[in-house]
Design a protein around this motif. Structure first.
Motif, PDB file in Angstrom:
ATOM      1  N   LYS A 111     -89.142  21.546 -73.056  1.00 21.52           N
ATOM      2  CA  LYS A 111     -89.423  22.964 -72.844  1.00 21.52           C
ATOM      3  C   LYS A 111     -88.394  23.607 -71.923  1.00 21.52           C
ATOM      4  O   LYS A 111     -88.021  24.767 -72.112  1.00 21.52           O
ATOM      5  N   ALA A 112     -87.930  22.872 -70.914  1.00 16.77           N
ATOM      6  CA  ALA A 112     -86.918  23.429 -70.014  1.00 16.77           C
ATOM      7  C   ALA A 112     -85.620  23.697 -70.765  1.00 16.77           C
ATOM      8  O   ALA A 112     -84.975  24.732 -70.577  1.00 16.77           O
ATOM      9  N   THR A 113     -85.244  22.780 -71.650  1.00 24.20           N
ATOM     10  CA  THR A 113     -83.991  22.976 -72.374  1.00 24.20           C
ATOM     11  C   THR A 113     -84.123  24.124 -73.379  1.00 24.20           C
ATOM     12  O   THR A 113     -83.189  24.896 -73.555  1.00 24.20           O
ATOM     13  N   PHE A 135     -94.848  13.076 -70.187  1.00 20.10           N
ATOM     14  CA  PHE A 135     -94.789  14.179 -69.233  1.00 20.10           C
ATOM     15  C   PHE A 135     -93.344  14.643 -69.060  1.00 20.10           C
ATOM     16  O   PHE A 135     -93.023  15.817 -69.238  1.00 20.10           O
ATOM     17  N   VAL A 136     -92.474  13.685 -68.751  1.00 16.70           N
ATOM     18  CA  VAL A 136     -91.053  14.002 -68.561  1.00 16.70           C
ATOM     19  C   VAL A 136     -90.465  14.571 -69.851  1.00 16.70           C
ATOM     20  O   VAL A 136     -89.724  15.564 -69.829  1.00 16.70           O
ATOM     21  N   GLY A 181     -91.855  23.800 -68.628  1.00 18.26           N
ATOM     22  CA  GLY A 181     -90.417  23.700 -68.371  1.00 18.26           C
ATOM     23  C   GLY A 181     -89.656  25.006 -68.571  1.00 18.26           C
ATOM     24  O   GLY A 181     -88.771  25.356 -67.782  1.00 18.26           O
ATOM     25  N   ASN A 182     -90.000  25.758 -69.621  1.00 15.37           N
ATOM     26  CA  ASN A 182     -89.263  26.999 -69.891  1.00 15.37           C
ATOM     27  C   ASN A 182     -89.534  28.087 -68.853  1.00 15.37           C
ATOM     28  O   ASN A 182     -88.735  29.016 -68.704  1.00 15.37           O
ATOM     29  N   GLY A 231     -85.896  26.631 -72.766  1.00 11.95           N
ATOM     30  CA  GLY A 231     -85.826  27.783 -71.871  1.00 11.95           C
ATOM     31  C   GLY A 231     -84.390  28.185 -71.551  1.00 11.95           C
ATOM     32  O   GLY A 231     -84.058  29.376 -71.552  1.00 11.95           O
ATOM     33  N   VAL A 232     -83.537  27.214 -71.282  1.00 11.87           N
ATOM     34  CA  VAL A 232     -82.134  27.522 -70.978  1.00 11.87           C
ATOM     35  C   VAL A 232     -81.436  28.110 -72.191  1.00 11.87           C
ATOM     36  O   VAL A 232     -80.716  29.110 -72.095  1.00 11.87           O
ATOM     37  N   GLY A 257     -80.583  13.125 -67.807  1.00 14.65           N
ATOM     38  CA  GLY A 257     -81.020  14.239 -68.644  1.00 14.65           C
ATOM     39  C   GLY A 257     -79.924  14.806 -69.536  1.00 14.65           C
ATOM     40  O   GLY A 257     -80.161  15.135 -70.708  1.00 14.65           O
ATOM     41  N   ASN A 258     -78.710  14.936 -68.994  1.00 13.33           N
ATOM     42  CA  ASN A 258     -77.630  15.534 -69.790  1.00 13.33           C
ATOM     43  C   ASN A 258     -77.177  14.637 -70.946  1.00 13.33           C
ATOM     44  O   ASN A 258     -76.594  15.122 -71.916  1.00 13.33           O
ATOM     45  N   LYS A 312     -80.727  17.983 -64.881  1.00 13.91           N
ATOM     46  CA  LYS A 312     -79.567  17.450 -65.606  1.00 13.91           C
ATOM     47  C   LYS A 312     -79.639  17.782 -67.089  1.00 13.91           C
ATOM     48  O   LYS A 312     -78.615  18.043 -67.717  1.00 13.91           O
ATOM     49  N   ALA A 313     -80.845  17.764 -67.663  1.00 19.42           N
ATOM     50  CA  ALA A 313     -80.984  18.100 -69.085  1.00 19.42           C
ATOM     51  C   ALA A 313     -80.578  19.550 -69.332  1.00 19.42           C
ATOM     52  O   ALA A 313     -79.888  19.859 -70.299  1.00 19.42           O
ATOM     53  N   GLY A 316     -77.030  19.919 -69.249  1.00 24.11           N
ATOM     54  CA  GLY A 316     -76.494  19.374 -70.498  1.00 24.11           C
ATOM     55  C   GLY A 316     -76.531  20.386 -71.634  1.00 24.11           C
ATOM     56  O   GLY A 316     -75.567  20.525 -72.387  1.00 24.11           O
ATOM     57  N   ILE A 370     -78.975  13.312 -73.183  1.00 26.62           N
ATOM     58  CA  ILE A 370     -79.688  13.690 -74.413  1.00 26.62           C
ATOM     59  C   ILE A 370     -78.779  14.598 -75.245  1.00 26.62           C
ATOM     60  O   ILE A 370     -78.652  14.434 -76.460  1.00 26.62           O
ATOM     61  N   VAL A 402     -84.381  14.927 -63.743  1.00 26.40           N
ATOM     62  CA  VAL A 402     -84.132  14.824 -65.189  1.00 26.40           C
ATOM     63  C   VAL A 402     -84.033  16.220 -65.810  1.00 26.40           C
ATOM     64  O   VAL A 402     -83.142  16.501 -66.618  1.00 26.40           O
ATOM     65  N   VAL A 436     -97.336  19.854 -68.469  1.00 23.38           N
ATOM     66  CA  VAL A 436     -97.078  19.851 -69.907  1.00 23.38           C
ATOM     67  C   VAL A 436     -97.770  21.006 -70.626  1.00 23.38           C
ATOM     68  O   VAL A 436     -97.513  21.238 -71.789  1.00 23.38           O
ATOM     69  N   ASN A 486     -91.925  16.158 -72.371  1.00 23.92           N
ATOM     70  CA  ASN A 486     -92.400  17.498 -72.694  1.00 23.92           C
ATOM     71  C   ASN A 486     -91.770  18.552 -71.787  1.00 23.92           C
ATOM     72  O   ASN A 486     -91.318  19.602 -72.252  1.00 23.92           O
ATOM     73  N   VAL A 487     -91.735  18.257 -70.485  1.00 26.52           N
ATOM     74  CA  VAL A 487     -91.146  19.216 -69.541  1.00 26.52           C
ATOM     75  C   VAL A 487     -89.660  19.419 -69.851  1.00 26.52           C
ATOM     76  O   VAL A 487     -89.158  20.550 -69.862  1.00 26.52           O
ATOM     77  N   THR A 488     -88.965  18.328 -70.146  1.00 24.42           N
ATOM     78  CA  THR A 488     -87.533  18.407 -70.437  1.00 24.42           C
ATOM     79  C   THR A 488     -87.278  19.230 -71.697  1.00 24.42           C
ATOM     80  O   THR A 488     -86.415  20.110 -71.724  1.00 24.42           O
TER      81      THR A 488
END
Lengths: 363, 363
Positions: A247-249, A240-241, B224-225, A251-252, A224-225, B247-248, B251, A227, B244, B189, A243-245
């Motif tokens: 949105k999570a990023t 799926f992965v 994700g967010n 979010g951070v 993941g990092n 780690k994203a 990152g 990217i 993932v 998602v 989209n979640v990734t």
């Protein structure tokens, strides 16, 4: 390294984009402002402005033409409604321009699911491609961007889909950057080839085979990092992965920016620090500004379609227009076709792909 | 809301932790310093220091006892080697203390795969649980932490596994925070129940059923967010997506911190801004400091095991010790058993689970 314009495939002399002017959260107020600025930036380009004529009455430009469409796909419209009920929507009419050859690419800020379904229904997928993918770019530490696909179009993917995404992504990056051999990473839980789900292990084998036949510049597994490190030009994953990734990023990044805003306004002293830090904070804001990366390609179709973020402002929508323009100018579609043709023996499936959204595509 | 110590399940009077002193990137230099500080913080606690007696010769404390172990599991040791060849490893001997009832929890900074495999082999999974999960905490915008599971132990999960993770995560959060009804979100998602892969759709149904039988406080789908917004106390996902995503997000956070460091040192003026901003940047560093969230629970086993980050320093390792201590003190294992017993009719599988890592577990 050759720039796209120097590449073997010659560019057409002039490009026309079909713009869904009604789509997105803000509609014509934003899209028309972006269109006007776009026409000023690109003296060779023309636009087909698709939407309600009344909404575009005030817009006049020698290289712009209004194409009327009486309906609008709402941001919450189910795919079925967008496809079956709203046959004169601005989104659909814009994509129809691409199908008819009147435009080389369509751009819309409308509802992603509807855009993908309509584009797929009207344009059809390319031979050798089972599922079109959505490919946005994310900023990386190298100051560039990493292209990630799929970002949500396909939630259940098999190994062959991931190989197809790698081929599609390579064509996109070569068209947009001129790098004819962009590197591809397979998103996984660890760099070792033995790790990962069964699908990922099989995809890894397929990608290695493609690399040995010179169809792909496959780097190997990435995490993941990577990217955001910019380890590879392209990162491939299922929707799926992806989209979640994404949105999570987001979010951070929001959490950090919010935290800085609160801390910098917590006292007179910190407010002074914020003023002194203005250039740094402005540069950070610019670095994280998703508007610069707006405009995700819908890849694998017999025509070019670009998706803008629904909440895009005129600057962001302008970036999506530029991306579509660059892709069309640099013959993305021919590049995709050439790469698929070259990789055809590898892309041939042993067993048929699971049918996807079949119901939604019968209109 | 009741604090854990006020809860119905009474706490044992004294807790003993078994510590793998040899594990992690730094070994005894870090682990022993953390153990000494831990004993000072907790006057009721005792430690079993597991490892090479020579390495721990200088450590003496009335509430600490050395348990000799002649081998060490390396950070790169394959799971098979850790399980079958190194039967006197500090990791294995530490977990054996839990099995034998000499300690209420084990803590190790060693190789995650080996720790999970050994813990599973020695302690066995609880009835009703097919796959143990790893559950770390991530900081959120509310200033608290979101517990996410699974974070990498299981790359291929079905809907029943996700339901089990929800039950295990609820027990963990109730033990650590005293909130008897922590909210659970299913990572997806989109928030709409119709979105997502087949597995996620089925998991969503199972979770809704559990919520209606009062076994879970199921919030619904989250994106994700939401992990970083702190929308729910617990977020459930399969190990691939979890790993993932983790780690994203690390990152992105690193990219932002690196960017600030470079920008703040780019000129004399920005260096001055950095000095003035010191309290803000220090607070940001503290907020993003993963050491404060170190110590992930291995859940679903017949004994408590906590995993510290391999690169943990003494502060981080101390947090993992504290987390294990709090979990043991607040009867995490009894809470997990009680929740599983209550949810037993829901957890009963229609069809047998796919066997996992079966080969690795035959020693």
């Amino acid at each position: 390294m050759a720039t796209p314009s120097e590449s073997a495939i010659s560019a057409p002399s002039a490009i026309t984009l079909a713009v869904d002017c009604m789509g997105g959260d803000h509609g014509p107020r934003i899209t028309l402002a972006a269109c006007r600025a776009f026409l000023e930036r690109h003296a060779e380009a023309s636009l087909l402005l698709v939407g309600a004529p009344a909404a575009m009455a005030g817009f006049s430009h020698p290289r712009a033409q209004v194409i009327p469409a009486s309906e609008v796909v709402g941001m919450d419209d189910p795919i079925e409604v967008a496809l079956r009920k709203k046959k004169d929507s601005s989104m659909r009419v814009a994509i129809q321009q691409v199908k008819d050859g009147a435009a080389q690419a369509a751009v819309s800020a409308g509802n992603t699911g509807a855009l993908m379904a309509i584009a797929r229904y009207l344009l059809k997928t390319l031979d050798g491609i089972d599922r079109p993918a959505i490919a946005p770019q994310l900023p990386n530490s190298k100051g560039g961007a990493t292209t990630v696909l799929d970002l949500g179009a396909n939630v259940d993917c098999d190994a062959e889909d991931l190989l197809q995404f790698a081929v599609l992504g390579s064509a996109l990056v070569s068209a947009l950057t001129g790098n004819e051999s962009p590197s591809v990473g397979l998103l996984n839980v660890g760099e070792e080839a033995i790790k990962g789900s069964e699908t990922i292990k099989k995809a890894s084998q397929l990608l290695r085979k493609a690399a040995s036949s010179d169809d792909l510049n496959f780097y190997g597994n990435v995490e993941g990092n990577d990217i955001f490190k910019g380890t590879t030009d392209i990162v491939v994953c299922d929707g799926f992965v992806g989209n979640v990734t994404l949105k999570a990023t987001e979010g951070v990044a929001s959490m950090i920016v919010d935290f800085l805003r609160i801390e910098y306004s917590s006292s007179i002293f910190s407010k002074f620090a914020a003023i002194v830090s203005y250039p740094v904070l402005k540069a950070l804001k610019r670095r994280l500004d998703h508007r610069r990366y707006n405009g995700a390609a819908l890849l694998g179709l017999r025509g070019l379609v670009f998706k803008s973020h629904g909440s895009a402002d005129d600057v962001a929508f302008g970036h999506a227009l530029d991306r579509a323009y660059d892709a069309a100018r640099n013959n993305l579609l021919d590049r995709v076709r050439a790469r698929i043709a070259h990789a055809a023996p590898l892309l041939a499936r042993q067993e048929p792909a699971t049918p996807v959204d079949a119901g939604a595509l019968h209109v």
